[in-house]
Design a protein around this motif. Structure first.
Motif, PDB file in Angstrom:
ATOM      1  N   LYS A  40      25.761  24.819 -84.232  1.00  0.00           N
ATOM      2  CA  LYS A  40      25.890  26.219 -84.615  1.00  0.00           C
ATOM      3  C   LYS A  40      25.291  26.470 -85.990  1.00  0.00           C
ATOM      4  N   SER A  42      24.566  29.181 -89.194  1.00  0.00           N
ATOM      5  CA  SER A  42      25.099  30.382 -89.840  1.00  0.00           C
ATOM      6  C   SER A  42      23.985  31.258 -90.398  1.00  0.00           C
ATOM      7  N   SER A  44      20.920  33.930 -90.529  1.00  0.00           N
ATOM      8  CA  SER A  44      20.496  35.147 -89.836  1.00  0.00           C
ATOM      9  C   SER A  44      19.591  35.933 -90.773  1.00  0.00           C
ATOM     10  N   TYR A  51      24.953  42.521 -82.913  1.00  0.00           N
ATOM     11  CA  TYR A  51      24.583  41.109 -82.932  1.00  0.00           C
ATOM     12  C   TYR A  51      23.508  40.856 -83.986  1.00  0.00           C
ATOM     13  N   TYR A  53      20.744  37.370 -85.490  1.00  0.00           N
ATOM     14  CA  TYR A  53      20.276  36.002 -85.291  1.00  0.00           C
ATOM     15  C   TYR A  53      19.174  35.679 -86.303  1.00  0.00           C
ATOM     16  N   GLN A 161      24.990  35.538 -83.349  1.00  0.00           N
ATOM     17  CA  GLN A 161      26.363  35.927 -83.679  1.00  0.00           C
ATOM     18  C   GLN A 161      26.590  37.363 -83.217  1.00  0.00           C
ATOM     19  N   GLU A 223      30.884  40.441 -89.756  1.00  0.00           N
ATOM     20  CA  GLU A 223      31.227  40.004 -88.409  1.00  0.00           C
ATOM     21  C   GLU A 223      32.731  39.907 -88.284  1.00  0.00           C
TER      22      GLU A 223
END
Length: 224
Positions: A40, A42, A44, A51, A53, A161, A223
């Protein structure tokens, strides 16, 4: 700050703000999947409604419409990206059966996140289908560019995310007239037999004005 770590061959972490992006220097697709896609991220640098990314340096946006995006790499290969926010919101789960006839076929699983990576040889090139965390990316590349393409796709998919509170207003039960996309991210093209028809859409296009800005991050919504 740059940290150099040996992972099988060579893994380099480039510092971007407080986070880093892992680039696996390897011709082994399994290694890229393990060390990038299934870890995963973090990071972005692009954010849309509900959302966000990370798009690796070297990829450019050609266009974006609703939950679809078209990107292009330095070789002028196109990447078709689709975010299935409806399936994410309703937490739809599907299984994937390994394709023994494919050049590469693998089910992806990391906790609650699932998907698949399938690569098929079509007309002496390679058709990549990768679905993970309710996002599907497809590309059609030559063999010499296959590893780079898988790495680019892996970085994007590992960074997705969602903001569920925003998606509630878009695709939740409150929205009665939402038109769902017919595109099924859970099925590979080999199941529908339209490989040759589909790869005809992968033409060459280049627009230097669409290149992503060289920046660590952009301001993003919080988020949940």
């Amino acid at each position: 700050m740059k940290k150099v770590i040996v992972l099988l061959l060579l893994v380099v972490t480039f510092a971007t703000g407080c986070s880093g992006i892992v680039s696996v220097k390897s011709d082994d697709i399994d290694t890229i999947v393990k060390e990038v896609l299934l870890k995963k991220s973090s990071l972005s640098n692009v954010a849309f409604e509900g959302y966000k990314y990370y798009v690796p340096r070297g990829l450019t946006f050609i266009n974006k419409e609703e939950f679809n995006a078209l990107l292009q790499d330095q070789y002028h290969n196109r990447y078709y990206l689709y975010v299935d926010v409806v399936s994410y919101y309703h937490q739809v789960e599907e299984s994937y059966k390994k394709n023994q006839d494919a050049y590469y076929s693998r089910q992806l699983k990391n906790g609650k996140d699932f998907g698949y990576l399938e690569i098929n040889e079509v007309n002496n090139k390679y058709f990549i289908e990768a679905m993970y965390h309710y996002v599907k990316i497809e590309a059609y590349v030559s063999k010499s560019q296959l590893v780079d393409a898988v790495a680019n796709i892996s970085h994007i998919l590992s960074s997705v995310q969602y903001n569920r509170s925003i998606l509630e207003t878009l695709v939740g039960d409150k929205v009665l007239n939402y038109q769902e996309e017919e595109f099924d991210i859970f099925k590979s093209k080999r199941k529908t037999g339209d490989f040759l028809d589909y790869v005809e859409e992968y033409g060459k296009y280049y627009d230097k004005d669409n290149e992503l800005p060289d920046q660590d991050r952009v301001e993003l919504e919080e988020e949940d």
